[in-house]
Design an enzyme around this catalytic site. Structure first.
Site, PDB file in Angstrom:
ATOM      1  N   PRO A 197       0.827  -1.213   0.000  1.00 12.09           N
ATOM      2  CA  PRO A 197       0.000   0.000   0.000  1.00 12.09           C
ATOM      3  C   PRO A 197       0.860   1.262   0.000  1.00 12.09           C
ATOM      4  CG  PRO A 197      -0.789  -1.578   1.616  1.00 12.09           C
ATOM      5  CD  PRO A 197       0.528  -2.092   1.140  1.00 12.09           C
ATOM      6  N   GLU A 198       0.588   2.144  -0.958  1.00 12.58           N
ATOM      7  CA  GLU A 198       1.291   3.415  -1.025  1.00 12.58           C
ATOM      8  C   GLU A 198       0.316   4.520  -0.651  1.00 12.58           C
ATOM      9  OE1 GLU A 198       3.390   3.734  -4.741  1.00 12.58           O
ATOM     10  OE2 GLU A 198       4.417   1.843  -4.466  1.00 12.58           O
TER      11      GLU A 198
END
Length: 269
Positions: A2-3
């Protein structure tokens, strides 16, 4: 992994269920995350959520006297449950409120949950972070000033959280392509004007990814369990050997800073 867009998508998804809600209890089934979950997280119990925010890739759940700070790690996700459901093998933490249960799932256990009772910006995990890429303190001049004399690659430079937060591997490749900058070019050799273009590209790609709900490549889905759709709009990432949308040359892959990087050898200089 997840960014920033995925974390922001999560924040937006859980906000209606958490803003103003009372945290009734926190259930820690397995404290063995990246850092052990300490007992002080229970200090949030019985308190009303006053603010739900994001700083870099951290979700900040503020109550009177402190905040819970959650990081999704490499494979973490948060689900909203409005009915009871048996926890799965990797469902490590539940935040139970008077509205719903927020269930944190993390197969690889690189996520974390902390209680913070000091000013948030003073916390060791937050105090040295750079500006938010979508905030007022981030622009081409900021990148140009910090890059003077830097010999590391521009891709590594913009992925440094002390320079700017949240520009992960996928979005760094995309932004550099949009700005026409080769990912291996020394950061100190990029001009002021080209940094203006790069800052604009970073803002654009992150903004569009947030609106699309993030990028699902392996594990990510939103708080409602739906995937992110920005993968359909990727211009270079994970497209090795496919034709560049601008010039038709084959997209290439190269490892930079131990991360896979994708670029067009003709369009990026």
């Amino acid at each position: 992994m997840p960014e920033l867009p995925e974390v922001e998508t999560t924040r937006r998804g859980i906000a209606p269920w958490l803003d103003g809600a009372v945290i009734e209890r926190i259930v820690v089934r397995d404290p063995r995350l990246r850092w052990p979950v300490a007992d002080d997280v229970h200090r949030a119990e019985g308190q009303r959520v006053t603010r739900l925010a994001r700083r870099a890739k951290y979700l900040l759940v503020s109550v009177d006297g402190g905040a819970l700070m959650l990081h999704l790690g490499m494979s973490g996700s948060v689900r909203v449950l409005t009915t009871s459901a048996e926890p799965g093998r990797h469902d490590h933490v539940d935040i139970v409120t008077d509205r719903a249960t927020l269930r944190f799932n993390d197969p690889r256990r690189f996520g974390s949950l902390h209680w913070v009772d000091e000013p948030l910006d003073a916390h060791a995990l937050l105090r040295d972070l750079g500006p938010e890429p979508l905030g007022p303190d981030f622009d081409g001049d900021h990148l140009w000033r910090l890059s003077r004399g830097a010999r590391r690659s521009v891709k590594t430079f913009i992925m440094d959280g002390k320079v700017v937060v949240g520009v992960g591997n996928i979005y760094a490749s995309e932004a550099l392509y949009m700005a026409g900058i080769h990912p291996t070019r020394h950061a100190g050799r990029v001009s002021r004007a080209r940094y203006d273009g790069l800052a604009a590209a970073i803002r654009d790609v992150l903004g569009r990814a947030i609106e699309a709900g993030g990028t699902t490549l392996r594990d990510f889905s939103s708080a409602q369990g739906t995937p992110g759709y920005f993968a359909q709009d990727l211009l270079v990432y994970d497209r090795e050997g496919q034709a560049c949308f601008q010039c038709g040359d084959a997209i290439r892959r190269r490892v930079i800073g131990q991360r896979a990087s994708y670029y067009c050898p003709r369009c990026q200089r």
